[in-house]
Motif scaffolding. Structure first.
Motif, mmCIF file in Angstrom:
data_model
loop_
_atom_site.group_PDB
_atom_site.id
_atom_site.type_symbol
_atom_site.label_atom_id
_atom_site.label_comp_id
_atom_site.label_asym_id
_atom_site.label_seq_id
_atom_site.Cartn_x
_atom_site.Cartn_y
_atom_site.Cartn_z
ATOM 1 N N GLU A 21 121.684 46.715 81.735
ATOM 2 C CA GLU A 21 120.919 46.809 80.487
ATOM 3 C C GLU A 21 120.083 48.086 80.463
ATOM 4 O O GLU A 21 120.086 48.839 79.500
ATOM 5 N N ILE A 22 119.389 48.268 81.569
ATOM 6 C CA ILE A 22 118.486 49.416 81.645
ATOM 7 C C ILE A 22 119.254 50.698 81.408
ATOM 8 O O ILE A 22 118.873 51.546 80.603
ATOM 9 N N LEU A 74 108.142 52.646 78.276
ATOM 10 C CA LEU A 74 107.406 51.397 78.433
ATOM 11 C C LEU A 74 108.336 50.199 78.271
ATOM 12 O O LEU A 74 108.242 49.227 79.014
ATOM 13 N N ILE A 75 109.246 50.310 77.296
ATOM 14 C CA ILE A 75 110.178 49.195 77.114
ATOM 15 C C ILE A 75 111.050 49.034 78.349
ATOM 16 O O ILE A 75 111.302 47.927 78.811
ATOM 17 N N THR A 76 111.481 50.152 78.881
ATOM 18 C CA THR A 76 112.362 50.092 80.042
ATOM 19 C C THR A 76 111.714 49.311 81.177
ATOM 20 O O THR A 76 112.374 48.566 81.895
ATOM 21 N N LEU A 77 110.427 49.492 81.318
ATOM 22 C CA LEU A 77 109.738 48.808 82.410
ATOM 23 C C LEU A 77 109.913 47.297 82.325
ATOM 24 O O LEU A 77 109.901 46.604 83.343
ATOM 25 N N PHE A 137 112.535 53.616 87.915
ATOM 26 C CA PHE A 137 113.173 54.924 88.035
ATOM 27 C C PHE A 137 113.451 55.541 86.666
ATOM 28 O O PHE A 137 113.013 56.651 86.349
ATOM 29 N N TYR A 138 114.140 54.763 85.837
ATOM 30 C CA TYR A 138 114.501 55.333 84.539
ATOM 31 C C TYR A 138 113.278 55.493 83.647
ATOM 32 O O TYR A 138 113.204 56.418 82.842
ATOM 33 N N SER A 139 112.354 54.595 83.831
ATOM 34 C CA SER A 139 111.136 54.706 83.040
ATOM 35 C C SER A 139 110.398 55.998 83.381
ATOM 36 O O SER A 139 109.899 56.713 82.508
ATOM 37 N N LEU A 140 110.381 56.339 84.661
ATOM 38 C CA LEU A 140 109.730 57.590 85.060
ATOM 39 C C LEU A 140 110.469 58.791 84.496
ATOM 40 O O LEU A 140 109.853 59.770 84.066
ATOM 41 N N ILE A 141 111.787 58.689 84.488
ATOM 42 C CA ILE A 141 112.551 59.817 83.947
ATOM 43 C C ILE A 141 112.197 60.030 82.474
ATOM 44 O O ILE A 141 111.970 61.153 82.018
#
Lengths: 166, 458, 105, 482, 631
Positions: free
Chosen positions: D25-26, D15-18, D107-111
């Motif tokens: 940063e991501i 959630l934070i990544t979003l 993308f990373y949030s989904l991962i």
């Protein structure tokens, strides 16, 4: 036996005019035949000693509804609307379907036996007095709520009938 | 009782406001009024009263489902501002009729007498005939209302015939008395009674849109103005299935075996046909129509399974289905507004231009598919549990197959929004509307994660 | 009053069934929305009579009350139905049900 | 407590990544997060005491009336798979760094979301929780593959989704059925579900439903057709997640559900399942020989390898089960390595077509060496991880049935055939325009690969650590089957 | 200390492998061979120790795979047999490493080469030192891998890569057999440790079906590794690797692993006569078959390769007669002289700049005298001319065969004569008469540097004197090697029924016959190839059918291509295109298509026609009523 004759007479009249309603070409004739049917049914109500219903029936159906129909037919100027009637096979199938339904219904009724049968002629339930008491007592809520129904129908009819832009 | 009175008063109030030409007040008053009547409804919780010799029964089931109905209506009215944004004509009549329709729906959840059922159905139906045609210039709307009206009144003829036969064999319209009759039959029922029962079922099945009485649904849904389609797909369906359910719970508990097979077959066909036909639909609205048909089938599962759990299962299912469907219709309204149609191609690339809306629709679709942890999953799960506890293995297998097929069409909008190239059209959405959509989406998620409240309710 | 031998209730049942079926056949064979509406009215009337008969023979007023409500509803329905027919006629200049066939598949 | 943190941390991170914007940063945030998660998993591993079951238990009421509770914990089997998941995630995340994806936060949030779901599946000790996480894993996987995938992604990923979803729906049906057969008040607790006494017919049906779900997920021949396409179309991270971890869900499910619950059916019908699994080994191996696309080749090889694992599970011997455990880990590591190397090659040459490549070893010897090591692991050379698993699997299957073992053993030969063929055509020989200027590995890429290589040898040399962790639980599960 | 022996080579591998770009060649030249030398020294120490101890116990390092009854420790077993093998591996290995320093000097992959070679020695040591089958299998596969890496050492050439792949895959086929054998051992004995297994096996009856199966499966492994019929074709192709590789891996050590394994499991074999018979037949057939092919080969390394196959065949014949120590003896001497042959051949190839066709050589005797002499010694040794090492070892096997059956002896004799024939043919064509290559090559010819020659000389010495470690009693020797190995084979010797040993007279007679035959061959080949200049016809010359058959290696490669490779490729193609895409994929997609099609079809039921809807509804109503009430 007299009542039987009346029954037969009314039934045959009702059925005949119902059939005529279907077969007549002009809508206006259909409406008139339907009115005739309704009158015959009103006779049946009388025969059943349901006078209140008979009266209401005549007023509502023959008086109001059929007039509405007539108005509409005239308003839309529907003289001979069946310009392209459904093909004959559709009619045949429809007829067969109707007959099948009838057979089914007869099958359903076959075993029917009413408990504690009363002679309709002797009962007093169909009288205005008794019905009125029940209507305003036991059936008060539905009676009141039917006003909502009417209100809806009224507003709706206006809504649909009004001519304006959305 | 208070529910019906308060909603009726609200409807009349709306009509008065219309007469007083206070168009701006309409929606706030409606929303406030609905909240109030919802509160009044909830206050009836655990009172278990019956009014007028069992004419109207207020028990927890009726309270719960009335609340669902009012809540759904509330959600739909929240979409109204956006939907009627450019419309100049006064809307009090449409809103008023909608509210009266709600009265009919509430009657259907709390009837104790077949007269009330009949009146409820007719109030609802007549209101809907009007609403379906309320977009008078649109020929599709005309067609919808004509079809709905003709089929509806035709089928209500059969419903009446059914009631007449039941009356003929039991001598009463009162559910209590009918159930006494059923109990006295001890296993063998007169054919007339059975015929009446089935015709009654058929009449209700028509309203719920169950195969083979579903034919009106896709056409009418498509033609009806979108906002009102949402109403049809949720409130009407909920009310009708509850009516059917109530009928069975109160009356025909003893003769489960008689109607079980029929409902079973109808449920199976509804699920299969709804899902299969949905597969090929190119536009969202019609797809939602078939989706709603298939969901009727799932809801029937609760009826077939018919155990104390069914109440809850049905409650959960109707809530989650309603919210997700209303969300979908909410997006549909936007797409219609921007593109003039609702083909899936119009939604291409929506995720880029309107990520929030795309997300909401995605959640709604996933919930309807039944993906955990969304509300739709919990509902389906609960339903399947109910059904399997009754040993309806094959029906559950059919339902599962149907769910699998449904992925094909529920994913069409998702695929279009996320994977296709954008159309370049940005949907114009006002902030309250966005908040509303988000609210519904959150509801879907929250009900999925925290369904205790609903599950322990009935 | 002349005492009459009661008519068997089955006669009413049969009569009403026939009338009902005529109504159904009418609905099925007609293309004119108005006539279909009339056929439906016929069906409803047959039911009314059936209810009245049941009511009379079992000496229970509820059936007749129900008929009364049915009449109420029928009136409302006809009002709406005719409004719809007029509406349709306004847009399509026809009340043939087959003319309106845009929504399908 | 640790268990629930392991599940919730990725969710929070996701959630934070979003909300983050800058790609750099991501990346750092996500990588750090995944490493912390791994650290926590290691901490759990350290706390974990072999020999008693289901530890680090977290339990909270959820749907008490439905007998569903939030029961998460770890036994040896879970522990291993959680370790695998948390170990591979940083690798997969790092492997994605060389791509600059559109909408990186999503993308990373989904991962990370996927990580949450996977950990959830492996730690759930409640039937419904298991199913919920099982399905939740599917959604991010679908989106990762569908949004960031190749050209034909839409059709392929939908096919993948429908396949697996259908399978798992049947599993849901089976789970609910089991639940309804638990004594009143019903419960979804594993312990209760295990104790359900089913008639042979019921067992057969439950068996079929589970088998369908797991066979599609794993995939077992002939339910595999979604797999090569999906692997080929998915982005690198997607293929790695699917093949490296998600596939293990299926085998985990088999071990968790099929053996304890439908053991009679398994003994009766397991042979058929085994025939399918073993057929798949030969079939997929043969097909792999003629594949032109590296990813497809690896995809088919994966079908063959997991077919062996599945056969091992069905063999129901302690050796094959332990082999399956080890091989799950090994396969996860190896296939992620293979996909990683393929991705590196593809980034450099823009092609995965074997025929277009060649001579890479000349220009990029480090890449060649890493590739070779991972390849050796996957063709089960002794002292690499693959051997321990395959040895135990084949031994176990041999104890069950000599014929299946012999046929399954063909994988030893075939994997050498197609893997070496691929290696020869891509790495060896002379260079061409595409490979002539190929760059060798950068330090970041090495850093991604080195953990995998370490694990390949670690498991190959000292499998004891991993074998011991799962042994008591595997034995317990096998006890059900007796 | 034992641990250090394999540790040094792996250390060397790691040092050279991890830093293979950065370490200068000079250091590599020390590290590579140095590590092996250290191992060798340690092996010698162990060897010396072991001569005095009687009991050999496994040395457990750490538990490797341990699940319940399955307990596979990482353990070494040092007994005379493994000690002997360790000496050969490290000793010959060291010599070849030294040689390679010279041979590979110019190669850019110098470090890589030594890394691989060290890895090979490590694997080979694991193979011979392992105390249980799985550890042996580690080495077994490890040497296969190194063989793969080294055959394909010059990986730019795809032909070489193919050869490497072929070697690996054929080995793997055997490995599967080995693996299955192991499983069967485990299910039979519930252990995989040599000592446990052999101890239990002693109690079993001869011809036990499990034992036969085990030994057959293990023998499949041996067939693959030791290039016996039918899995021999990889070995000639393996000559694609650098010559030191051929010497070390494909002549001296790896290919003999099969022999070692059988000798190691001697007790199992002794108890399964059926396997022994099959093994004997295979060995004999291979010996003859390969020898006959060698006669018509022109590639110097290929001839040696076939010769290796043939000699391995002899070893298996020996094993099948129960002459385990004889086979091991031949293995040892073969390691010496075959390695020497390869290295000398390498020296020749080196001198000629890569030329391997003996028809394009000749007259090198004068230019490369040291190479010539060492080559001559090795040739004589392999041909069995006394008192060189080959004579003793081969003679022992021949004597054993005669003990068994004179027919087999005769066949073996023919093979041995053929060996003499092709070896001397090669010798003559390579070193005698005039040079037949190009002018450029002629200028290039030189004797190899000392770093290559010294190993040759060392090996030549071993080839000459290697036979003395096991002089048979007929010469008044003490059969040292046999005595040394006796503890290992004690169990089998106890089980085996002994034929009456040959009388010394017979032995002398046999030796005489053999020697006479060999000498005859030497002279005949001299006559044929030196005097009459036979055998220089180019490849496309017309030949008689049998000759053509043999010179094409009996078309075995082609046969394999036709009956194995092609069908597999075809099957692969077929499965992919027909089964996968047309049947399964189409079926699964078909399900989807069917759903969509059904959806598309039944949506037309929704005609939009109200009348139709009504019909259907009526139908529905009637059906429901009909079924529920009237029936």
């Amino acid at each position: 036996m007299f009542s039987h004759y009346i029954f037969y007479f009314l039934s045959i009249m009702a059925l005949f005019s119902a059939v005529m309603m279907l077969v007549s070409k002009k809508p206006i004739h259909s409406v008139l035949f339907l009115t005739l049917t309704f009158f015959a049914i009103a006779g049946h109500y009388v025969l059943l000693n349901a006078q209140f219903l008979a009266v209401v029936h005549v007023i509502v159906y023959a008086g109001a509804i059929m007039v509405l129909f007539l108005f509409t037919v005239m308003l839309l100027n529907l003289n001979n609307d069946e310009r392209s009637p459904k093909p004959i096979w559709v009619k045949v199938i429809a007829f067969l379907a109707g007959c099948m339904l009838l057979l089914t219904l007869i099958g359903v009724f076959r075993g029917y036996d009413i408990q504690s049968a009363h002679d309709p002629m002797t009962t007093q339930i169909g009288l205005v007095k008794s019905l009125g008491r029940i209507l305003y007592h036991d059936y008060l809520i539905p009676f009141e709520l039917s006003s909502v129904l009417f209100l809806t129908a009224m507003v709706g009819a206006v809504l649909l009938g009004k001519k304006e832009q959305i | 009782m208070t529910t019906i009175i308060s909603i009726t008063v609200l409807g009349v109030l709306i009509l008065f406001l219309g007469i007083l030409k206070k168009q701006k007040w309409l929606l706030p008053v409606i929303l406030a009024g609905l909240v109030v009547s919802m509160a009044l409804t909830i206050m009836d919780w655990n009172t278990f009263r019956s009014y007028n010799n069992g004419m109207l029964i207020v028990d927890n089931v009726s309270v719960a489902f009335s609340t669902v109905l009012i809540f759904s209506t509330f959600l739909i009215f929240s979409l109204a501002a956006q939907y009627y944004r450019g419309v100049q004509r006064p809307l009090d009549d449409i809103y008023g009729v909608m509210i009266f329709a709600l009265v009919g729906a509430v009657m259907m959840t709390s009837y104790g007498n077949l007269i009330m059922l009949f009146l409820g159905i007719e109030t609802l139906s007549i209101a809907l005939y009007v609403l379906a045609g309320s977009h008078k210039e649109a020929i599709t709307s005309n067609e919808a209302t004509l079809k709905y009206f003709l089929l509806g009144s035709f089928l209500s003829g059969f419903l009446l015939f059914g009631i007449a036969l039941i009356y003929g064999s039991t001598g009463s319209f009162d559910l209590q008395k009918i159930s006494l009759f059923v109990a006295s039959c001890s296993g063998t029922y007169p054919p007339m009674f059975l015929a009446g029962l089935f015709l009654l079922i058929i009449g209700l099945a028509f309203k719920i849109a169950i195969v083979p009485f579903h034919f009106w649904a896709p056409d009418v849904y498509e033609g009806t103005p979108t906002l009102l389609t949402a109403f049809m797909a949720t409130v009407v369906k909920t009310a009708s299935i509850v009516a059917m359910f109530r009928f069975f719970t109160h009356t025909f508990l003893g003769i489960h075996g008689v109607w079980e097979t029929t409902i079973w077959v109808m449920a199976a066909f509804t699920i299969l046909l709804g899902n299969l036909t949905g597969v090929y639909q190119p536009n969202l609205k019609r797809m939602l129509a078939y989706s709603s048909i298939s969901h009727s089938g799932y809801m029937l599962l609760a009826v077939v399974a018919f155990s104390p759990m069914s109440n809850n299962a049905l409650l959960l299912y109707t809530i989650s289905y309603s919210i997700a469907t209303i969300t979908a219709f909410g997006i549909l309204i936007l797409i219609r507004e921007a593109h003039g149609n609702d083909f899936f191609t119009s939604m291409n690339g929506m995720a880029k231009s309107n990520p929030l809306e795309a997300f909401c629709l995605t959640v709604a679709m996933l919930s309807l598919t039944g993906i955990p942890p969304l509300a739709g999953f919990m509902a389906k799960y609960y339903l399947f549990t109910t059904a399997l506890e009754k040993g309806l293995v094959w029906l559950v297998i059919v339902a599962i197959t149907g769910s699998a097929v449904s992925v094909v069409y529920y994913f069409k909008p998702i695929v279009a929004m996320y994977l296709k190239d954008p159309t370049g059209v940005q949907l114009k959405v006002e902030t309250p509307y966005k908040i509303h959509l988000l609210f519904m989406t959150l509801m879907v998620i929250i009900i999925g994660i925290l369904p205790f409240f609903l599950i322990g309710l009935l | 009053m002349i005492t009459l031998t009661a008519i068997p209730v089955h006669y009413y049942l049969l009569f009403c069934s026939i009338l009902f079926c005529i109504g159904v056949i009418g609905v099925l064979i007609k293309r004119n929305a108005l006539l279909i509406l009339m056929s439906i009215e016929l069906m409803i009337n047959s039911i009314n009579l059936l209810l009245a008969a049941f009511s009379a023979y079992s000496n229970d007023p509820a059936g007749q009350i129900f008929v009364f409500f049915i009449m109420v509803v029928a009136a409302a329905e006809v009002a709406i139905g005719l409004a719809i027919v007029v509406l349709i006629y306004r847009t399509t200049h026809s009340i043939d049900i087959n003319v309106l066939n845009k929504l399908k598949w | 407590m640790l268990t629930i943190i392991l599940i919730l941390l990725p969710l929070a991170l996701s959630l934070i990544t979003l909300s983050l914007k800058k790609e750099k940063e991501i990346r750092y945030f996500v990588l750090t997060g995944a490493l912390i998660e791994f650290g926590l998993a290691v901490a759990a591993f350290v706390q974990y005491k072999t020999s008693c079951h289901c530890q680090l238990l977290f339990r909270a009421d959820w749907l008490a009336s439905m007998g569903v509770s939030l029961k998460f914990g770890m036994d040896g089997i879970s522990m291993l798979l959680v370790m695998l998941t948390t170990f591979l995630l940083p690798v997969i995340i790092m492997a994605s760094f060389s791509h600059s994806y559109e909408r990186p936060s999503a993308f990373y949030s989904l991962i990370l979301l996927m990580e949450m779901a996977l950990v959830g599946v492996f730690t759930a000790f409640d039937g419904l929780m298991f199913y919920i996480f099982w399905e939740m894993a599917l959604i991010p996987a679908y989106f990762i593959c569908a949004v960031w995938g190749g050209n034909d992604r839409i059709r392929i990923t939908l096919k993948f989704f429908i396949y697996t979803f259908t399978g798992s729906l049947f599993m849901l049906g089976a789970l609910i059925y089991l639940y309804s057969r638990t004594p009143m008040p019903h419960s979804f607790d594993f312990q209760w579900l295990y104790l359900v006494a089913l008639t042979p017919t019921e067992q057969l049906w439950i068996f079929l439903a589970f088998f369908l779900a797991f066979a599609v997920k794993i995939p077992i021949f002939p339910f595999h057709t979604w797999q090569p396409d999906t692997y080929a179309e998915a982005p690198a991270a997607g293929s790695m997640l699917l093949a490296g971890i998600m596939l293990k869900m299926g085998i985990y499910g088999m071990i968790r559900w099929m053996i304890p619950i439908c053991h009679q059916a398994l003994q009766q019908w397991g042979t058929f399942a085994m025939i399918l699994a073993v057929t798949g080994i030969v079939y997929a191996s043969l097909i792999a020989i003629r594949q032109k696309d590296m990813k497809r080749l690896v995809a088919y090889s994966s079908i063959a390898h997991v077919g062996l694992i599945a056969a091992g599970v069905f063999a129901l011997t302690i050796h094959s089960m332990q082999g399956a455990m080890i091989q799950m880990i090994s396969h996860g590591i190896n296939i992620v390595g293979l996909f990683l190397v393929i991705d590196l090659i593809e980034q450099r040459t823009k092609t995965r077509n074997i025929a277009d490549l060649g001579g890479i070893a000349l220009k990029a010897p480090r890449l060649a060496v890493f590739f070779m090591v991972i390849l050796l692991g996957s063709i089960a050379l002794p002292l690499t991880n693959g051997f321990v698993g395959e040895f135990l699997l084949l031994l176990g299957i041999f104890e069950h049935s000599v014929v299946f073992s012999a046929i399954g053993g063909l994988t030893i030969i075939f994997s050498a055939v197609y893997m070496l063929w691929m290696y020869q055509r891509t790495m060896l020989g002379t260079t061409n325009q595409l490979t002539g200027q190929i760059a060798d590995l950068t330090w970041t890429e090495m850093a991604t690969l080195i953990p995998l290589v370490i694990m390949i040898f670690w498991i190959g040399l000292f499998p004891g650590l991993f074998l011991d962790v799962a042994l008591p639980d595997v034995l317990q599960i096998l006890n059900f089957a007796k | 200390m034992v641990v250090l022996i394999p540790l040094f080579p792996i250390l060397g591998f790691l040092i050279l492998g991890l830093g293979f770009r950065t370490i200068p060649k000079k250091w590599t030249a020390f590290i590579g061979p140095g590590m092996i030398l250290l191992s060798f020294v340690l092996s010698v120490i162990i060897f010396l120790n072991i001569r005095h101890s009687v009991v050999s116990l496994p040395i457990n390092l750490f538990p490797w795979i341990h699940i319940g009854p399955l307990n596979i420790p990482f353990a070494f077993l040092i007994d005379p047999l493994s000690s002997l093998m360790m000496l050969i591996v490290t000793g010959v290995g060291f010599i070849i490493h030294v040689y390679s320093v010279g041979y590979m000097k110019e190669d850019p992959g110098f470090n890589r080469f030594f890394a691989f070679m060290n890895l090979f020695v490590f694997s080979m040591l694991l193979l011979v030192m392992g105390a249980n089958y799985p550890i042996m299998f580690i080495g077994w596969e490890g040497v296969g891998l190194c063989s793969y890496l080294l055959i394909g050492f010059w990986f730019k050439n795809q032909e070489f890569n193919n050869a490497a792949k072929k070697a690996f895959i054929m080995n793997r086929i055997g490995d599967l057999g080995f693996l299955m054998g192991m499983f069967l051992i485990f299910t039979t004995f519930h252990s995989l440790n040599f000592l446990d297994v052999f101890e239990q096996a002693k109690g079993m009856t001869s011809g036990d079906s499990n034992l036969v199966a085990i030994t057959l499966l293990l023998f499949i492994g041996a067939v693959g590794k030791s290039a016996q019929i039918p899995l021999f074709t990889w070995l000639p192709d393996a000559m694609a690797g650098p010559t030191p590789v051929s010497a070390l891996i494909h002549a001296a050590t790896m290919v003999t692993a099969g022999v070692y394994m059988v000798a190691r499991s001697n007790i199992l074999y002794v108890l399964s006569p059926a396997t022994m018979a099959i093994m004997g037949l295979t060995g004999l057939a291979t010996a003859l078959f390969a020898a006959s092919i060698a006669i018509f080969q022109n590639d110097i390394k290929k001839i040696l390769a076939y010769s290796t196959i043939s000699q391995l065949g002899y070893m298996f014949v020996g094993l099948s007669m129960g002459a385990f120590s004889g086979a091991m003896f031949h293995l040892t001497t073969h390691a010496f002289f075959k390695a020497l042959l390869f290295l000398a051949a390498g020296s020749v190839i080196h001198a000629l700049g890569g030329e391997q066709d003996i028809r394009k050589m000749g007259g090198l005797k004068n230019a490369m005298p040291k190479t010539f002499w060492t080559f001559l010694i090795a040739t004589a040794a392999i041909a069995g001319i006394p008192p060189l090492s080959g004579f003793f070892s081969k003679d022992e096997i021949l004597a054993k065969t005669f003990e068994f059956s004179s027919g087999i002896w005769f066949i073996a004799l023919i093979g041995s004569l053929m060996t003499a024939f092709y070896m001397f043919r090669m010798l003559y064509l390579t070193f005698f008469k005039d040079f037949r290559g190009t002018e450029e090559q002629k200028h290039h010819i030189h004797e190899s540097p000392a770093v290559m020659v010294i190993p040759l000389i060392l090996l030549a010495l071993l080839s000459v004197f290697g036979g003395f470690i096991n002089i048979p009693s007929v010469f008044g020797g003490n059969t040292g090697l046999s005595n040394f190995l006796a503890p290992v084979f004690a169990g089998s010797n106890a089980v085996m029924e002994h034929e009456t040993p040959l009388s010394h007279g017979t032995e002398w007679l046999l030796m005489g016959v053999t020697l006479a035959g060999v000498l005859a061959m030497v002279f005949w080949t001299y006559h044929r190839y030196i005097t009459r200049q036979h055998g220089l016809s180019p490849d496309d010359a017309r030949r008689s059918l049998p000759v053509r058959l043999i010179s094409h290696k009996y078309y075995v490669d082609e046969l394999y291509r036709a009956i194995v490779v092609k069908p597999i490729l075809w099957l692969s193609q077929m499965l992919h295109e027909i089964v996968e895409l047309r049947i399964i994929d189409r079926f699964m997609n078909g399900l989807g298509t069917m759903v969509v099609w059904t959806g598309n079809t039944i949506r037309y039921v929704q005609t939009g026609n109200v009348g139709f809807y009504m019909f259907i509804m009526i139908l529905g109503i009637m059906l429901i009523l009909f079924f529920n009430i009237l029936i």
